[in-house]
Design an enzyme around this catalytic site. Structure first.
Site, PDB file in Angstrom:
ATOM      1  CE  LYS A 130     -29.447  56.748  21.866  1.00 52.54           C
ATOM      2  NZ  LYS A 130     -30.045  56.067  20.685  1.00 52.54           N
ATOM      3  CG  ASP A 170     -27.688  57.875  18.751  1.00 50.67           C
ATOM      4  OD1 ASP A 170     -28.688  57.294  18.326  1.00 50.67           O
ATOM      5  OD2 ASP A 170     -27.663  59.110  18.950  1.00 50.67           O
TER       6      ASP A 170
END
Ligand code: NDP
Ligand code: 2IT
Length: 450
Positions: A130, A170
């Site tokens: 991430k 995201d």
């Protein structure tokens, strides 16, 4: 060799907190997984000998860098960015980039950790990662967002690659940002390669990626309900958020005959008792995806209620789909959902339910679809985008959608295989954690001490 008795949850968490102080979100995400897998660790000497839990909770690598860019007024601006490359045991690192004012290392570590198990559950060869920045896209012009994205990619490009690490979107990172990021990667490297997913359809993106997370979450709910001998038609849902995940969850709920009563953003929620019909959803998409406006405009246009500063969990419905952000359902919200007799809570967002709230819902026998299973459709179609890029072909929307449905069905089956019933309902948390964990852990054992 590590003894069995060492594998006590509290003891493990004590050490983890000592090694990673002041990271409550990371602690929360790890606690949930370790609680599920600890019985398996106690039974499996190979996992203990290989210190699997210690290795799995330590990211392979964390890259931190400064992003310097110029705003429209000519001021030089500075942000911090990260890429947490958590675990590449079963495939190249894979996971989104988040742009939000509150992004910090704690948030990205929890997300990268979760991503490792989610990606494993899809059955595709993807490791977990991430990244993101504390850049706040709100109120920024297209030019400012472009300059930020170009500056961020100038550093990020040296750490990614189609066989190394493949970022995606995201919160705060969608089609616009991915276009800017990919354009800068291509300019700097003179390579057209599948180094990002969620790309535009004209430059290597996959049909159905934009819709995949929301549609996938509803497919997962459909699988659960079919297993229970139930269905979606004629039911009602409350949804939070009005971004990528929420919009396409609402779209699929409509298609399957379930009426969505709410949507939200960080300013509050709208309550539309007549449901967010397809026509109203088109307005909401244009408001959020194109004009980037605030949710009260929906209430102004359609004459329904807007609750400033509130979350939608007090509205009575059959299903609750939190699709905005982490820890958006707390214990009080969970009690309200229980007293309203909600049938299932399905996590479209990552870790939207606090640990206390999960316990309250589970003890009340409410079906709970955890994020790493329920929202895996997004990264699954990202994996399909990687496959198409590698093959230099493009599948039709129908082909991708069929594969997505098959993957969500497969995830549901894996959860059932590894779970047991608690309080009269399937424990999907345990099922998802054990199924996701086993594949990664077995690969790590095979590699020896790396
Ligand atoms: P978007 O940026 O498209 O939308 C986010 C939505 O959540 C917006 O409505 C936003 O409101 C709201 N929101 C964000 N932060 C907060 C906050 N702190 N409090 C209240 N509301 C907030 O993001 P996505 O839809 O892509 O992501 C939503 C969730 O789903 C995240 O948890 C993400 O990690 C997860 N997810 C996303 C996937 C994807 O493919 N995009 C895949 C799997 C999971 P506002 O605009 O006012 O900030
Ligand atoms: O949380 C997630 O799974 C995502 N943001 C999607 C990641 C991806 O690589 O598509």
């Amino acid at each position: 060799m590590t003894s069995k008795s060492f594998y006590d949850l509290d003891c493990f968490m004590h050490g983890l907190k000592r090694r990673n102080p002041a990271e409550p979100n990371f602690h929360q995400a790890v606690h949930e997984v370790v609680e599920s897998v600890i019985p398996l660790i106690r039974e499996t000497q190979a996992y203990r000998d290989a210190s699997i839990l210690e290795r799995l909770t330590e990211p392979d690598r964390i890259i931190t860098f400064r992003v310097t860019w110029m705003d429209d007024a000519g001021n030089t601006r500075v942000n911090r960015a990260w890429r947490v490359q958590f675990n590449n045991s079963i495939g190249p690192y894979k996971g989104g980039l988040r742009f939000h004012k509150d992004v910090d290392l704690d948030t990205l570590k929890f997300l990268g950790f979760e991503q490792t198990f989610k990606n494993s559950l899809t059955g595709l060869p993807m490791g977990g990662a991430k990244g993101g920045s504390n850049f706040n896209p709100k109120g920024k012009s297209d030019g400012e967002v472009m300059r930020f994205c170009h500056a961020m990619m100038t550093e990020l490009q040296r750490h990614i690659g189609e066989d190394t690490d493949v970022p995606a979107g995201d919160i705060g990172v969608g089609g616009r940002e991915l276009g800017y990021l990919f354009g800068q990667y291509k300019r700097l490297n003179n390579r057209f390669a599948g180094v990002l997913t969620g790309k535009g359809l004209s430059f290597g993106g996959s049909a159905g990626r934009k819709e995949a997370t929301g549609h996938g979450a509803v497919y997962f709910l459909k699988e659960i309900l079919e297993h229970q001998g139930e269905g979606l038609s004629g039911k009602t849902a409350i949804v939070s958020g009005s971004g990528n995940v929420a919009l396409y969850a609402i779209e699929k709920l409509n298609e399957l005959g379930c009426k969505t009563l709410t949507a939200s953003d960080s300013s509050g929620f709208i309550f539309d008792p007549d449901g967010i019909t397809d026509e109203k959803l088109e307005f909401l998409k244009e408001l959020k995806e194109v004009r980037r406006g605030r949710i009260h405009e929906y209430a102004d246009k359609f004459g329904c209620e807007f609750h400033a500063g509130k979350r939608p969990w007090s509205v009575k419905a059959d299903f609750a789909l939190p699709c905005a952000t982490q820890n958006e359902i707390d214990a009080e919200d969970a009690r309200e959902l229980v007293s309203n007799n909600v049938h299932a809570v399905i996590e479209g967002a990552n870790m939207p339910t606090t640990a206390d709230a999960v316990l309250i819902l589970q003890q009340a026998g409410i079906t709970f679809g955890p994020a790493k299973a329920a929202n895996a459709g997004g990264v699954a179609v990202s994996g399909l985008e990687q496959s198409q890029n590698a093959l230099r072909i493009a599948w039709t929307h129908e082909e991708v959608d069929n594969r997505l449905q098959g993957i969500m069905r497969g995830i549901h089956q894996k959860c059932l295989r590894h779970s047991e019933e608690v309080h009269g309902t399937v424990d999907y948390i345990k099922g998802a954690n054990i199924a996701g964990f086993t594949k990664v852990a077995d690969a790590m054992v095979a590699y020896g001490a790396v």
